[in-house]
Design a protein around this motif. Structure first.
Motif, PDB file in Angstrom:
ATOM      1  N   ASP A 136       7.222 -73.160 -24.781  1.00  0.00           N
ATOM      2  CA  ASP A 136       7.982 -74.391 -24.976  1.00  0.00           C
ATOM      3  C   ASP A 136       7.051 -75.418 -25.612  1.00  0.00           C
ATOM      4  O   ASP A 136       5.866 -75.494 -25.277  1.00  0.00           O
ATOM      5  N   ILE A 137       7.573 -76.201 -26.551  1.00  0.00           N
ATOM      6  CA  ILE A 137       6.767 -77.257 -27.184  1.00  0.00           C
ATOM      7  C   ILE A 137       6.699 -78.447 -26.232  1.00  0.00           C
ATOM      8  O   ILE A 137       7.725 -79.000 -25.824  1.00  0.00           O
TER       9      ILE A 137
ATOM     10  N   PHE B 215       8.525 -82.358 -26.576  1.00  0.00           N
ATOM     11  CA  PHE B 215       9.232 -82.279 -27.853  1.00  0.00           C
ATOM     12  C   PHE B 215      10.175 -83.471 -28.046  1.00  0.00           C
ATOM     13  O   PHE B 215      10.326 -83.989 -29.159  1.00  0.00           O
TER      14      PHE B 215
ATOM     15  N   GLY C  99      11.263 -83.849 -35.796  1.00  0.00           N
ATOM     16  CA  GLY C  99      11.400 -82.821 -34.768  1.00  0.00           C
ATOM     17  C   GLY C  99      11.660 -81.453 -35.364  1.00  0.00           C
ATOM     18  O   GLY C  99      11.089 -80.441 -34.917  1.00  0.00           O
TER      19      GLY C  99
ATOM     20  N   VAL D 132       8.454 -80.101 -36.738  1.00  0.00           N
ATOM     21  CA  VAL D 132       7.604 -79.591 -35.658  1.00  0.00           C
ATOM     22  C   VAL D 132       8.024 -78.173 -35.291  1.00  0.00           C
ATOM     23  O   VAL D 132       7.177 -77.271 -35.129  1.00  0.00           O
ATOM     24  N   LEU D 133       9.316 -77.946 -35.174  1.00  0.00           N
ATOM     25  CA  LEU D 133       9.818 -76.606 -34.856  1.00  0.00           C
ATOM     26  C   LEU D 133       9.427 -75.599 -35.939  1.00  0.00           C
ATOM     27  O   LEU D 133       8.976 -74.485 -35.626  1.00  0.00           O
TER      28      LEU D 133
ATOM     29  N   GLU E 111      13.685 -76.147 -28.106  1.00  0.00           N
ATOM     30  CA  GLU E 111      12.260 -76.000 -28.431  1.00  0.00           C
ATOM     31  C   GLU E 111      11.637 -74.800 -27.714  1.00  0.00           C
ATOM     32  O   GLU E 111      10.414 -74.679 -27.659  1.00  0.00           O
TER      33      GLU E 111
ATOM     34  N   VAL F  48       0.354 -80.898 -31.666  1.00  0.00           N
ATOM     35  CA  VAL F  48       1.404 -80.130 -31.001  1.00  0.00           C
ATOM     36  C   VAL F  48       0.758 -79.153 -30.020  1.00  0.00           C
ATOM     37  O   VAL F  48      -0.131 -78.384 -30.390  1.00  0.00           O
TER      38      VAL F  48
END
Length: 403
Positions: free
Chosen positions: A260-261, A264, A276, A279-280, A308, A347
């Protein structure tokens, strides 16, 4: 007009035409099916086997045409000989163009020397032998050019038409040298050859479009549109197959990791949903790169589970080996931060890792267990790993898994 219809537009012609279109369809289906499974990176013997298979299909197609033609004409090949010749010329042209295979090209170039009556020496004794050699040279150049530029040829209509016309004309000149038929028949036969090829081209284009639609549908059904990795639907199918395989093998091992980020929602709230999404994509790309960076082979398969959360299935790896990869993934994310509009985004991710065991009856039990370990990592301050209920910070993970 009636004589023309009797000679060129008969039920026999229609049967042979439909059989030829069927063979073209089979060749296309085989080509696209093999294309999905075999590439230039495949082992040599697999590629060699495929080349032999494709070449065999082309030769069998020519033999099938011969047998069909002999059957509908009671063994008399000179009845509707133009149709038989056009069908074989069309199949041979289409075969070497659609099959990505040098062996097929060589077989195509050998055809002028192996069809009846070329086994005798009358061709070489004929005063037309210079025409034969010149025509064959044109045929050779056409085949080699079309094969070397096949991707362009299949896209470009006019190049395809020019190549097929030169190929067909070359063949009809070679046939005229051997049989000395009326030149008017050759002109009519070439017109019908172009009609043949237009029908085959239409069939190929429709089949190609069908394959493209199927591929698009397959991608939409199995891959996440945002990150490009496999989606939850694909995970459901793959995990069930893996569990069945695991149950039927005494020495099979496997591990499931869920990550899991961290924080997030903060990326979305602070920088917006587009950030966002970046980032994914950033995380998915780096994780996939890390999974295939070892010895050039993928060590695990990545899936987007939802939001996420992602899942990695490690086949033939135990929890220790999987934890080592999790450590390297975290290190890669730390070494390669994401920059958005000049802002550096650090991250981090947290993991849950569990082994697939013989007592696991369903994939649901495995996913529930690994999900529990992931939340244990989250509740322990994030940016850490939980392996079978034991939580480690990344600083402590490496020494723990190497003990």
């Amino acid at each position: 007009m009636q004589n023309f219809i009797n000679n060129y537009l008969t039920i026999t012609d229609l049967v042979v035409l439909l059989i030829t279109i069927g063979l073209i369809t089979v060749i296309t289906l085989v080509s696209y099916s093999i294309e999905k499974r075999v590439s230039a990176a495949s082992p040599f013997f697999i590629r060699l086997g495929v080349h032999i298979l494709e070449s065999t299909i082309l030769v069998v197609s020519i033999i099938v045409l011969r047998e069909v033609f002999a059957t509908v004409n009671n063994g008399k090949f000179m009845n509707d000989a133009w149709l038989y010749a056009n069908a074989q010329i069309a199949v041979s042209f289409y075969g070497f163009l659609i099959l990505n295979n040098r062996l097929v090209e060589l077989i195509t170039l050998a055809f002028p020397f192996i069809y009846n009556p070329s086994f005798n020496v009358t061709r070489l004794e004929s005063p037309l032998w210079p025409l034969f050699l010149g025509t064959y040279f044109v045929l050779l150049i056409t085949v080699d050019y079309a094969y070397s530029h096949k991707d362009d040829m299949l896209i470009s209509g006019y190049k395809y038409t020019i190549a097929q016309t030169i190929y067909g004309m070359s063949w009809w000149i070679l046939l005229w040298i051997d049989y000395h038929f009326n030149p008017l028949q050759m002109i009519i036969s070439m017109i019908f050859f172009e009609i043949f090829m237009a029908l085959f081209r239409l069939t190929e284009v429709k089949l190609r479009a069908s394959f493209a639609d199927y591929k698009d549908l397959e991608i939409k059904a199995n891959y996440d549109a945002l990150t490009g990795v496999r989606n939850r639907a694909n995970l459901n199918t793959t995990s069930k197959e893996l569990l069945d395989e695991f149950k039927h093998s005494s020495d099979e091992i496997g591990t499931v990791a869920m990550f899991d980020i961290d924080h997030f929602k903060k990326f979305n709230d602070t920088y917006g949903h587009e950030t966002g999404d970046e980032v994914l994509r950033h995380v998915a790309h780096l994780v996939e790169r890390e999974l295939v960076s070892r010895q050039g082979k993928p060590t695990g398969q990545l899936y987007r589970y939802g939001g996420e959360e992602f899942i990695i299935i490690f086949k033939n790896l135990n929890t220790t080996e999987s934890a080592n990869i999790a450590y390297d993934i975290r290190k890669t994310l730390a070494d390669i931060p994401l920059f958005i509009n000049g802002a550096k985004l650090d991250v981090t991710i947290c993991f849950g890792i569990t082994a697939i065991t013989k007592s696991d009856e369903t994939t649901k039990s495995i996913l529930e267990r690994v999900d529990q370990y992931l939340y244990q990592s989250k509740n322990s301050g994030r940016n850490c790993v939980t392996i079978e209920g034991e939580t480690y910070s990344y600083d402590n993970l490496k020494p723990a898994v190497t003990e």
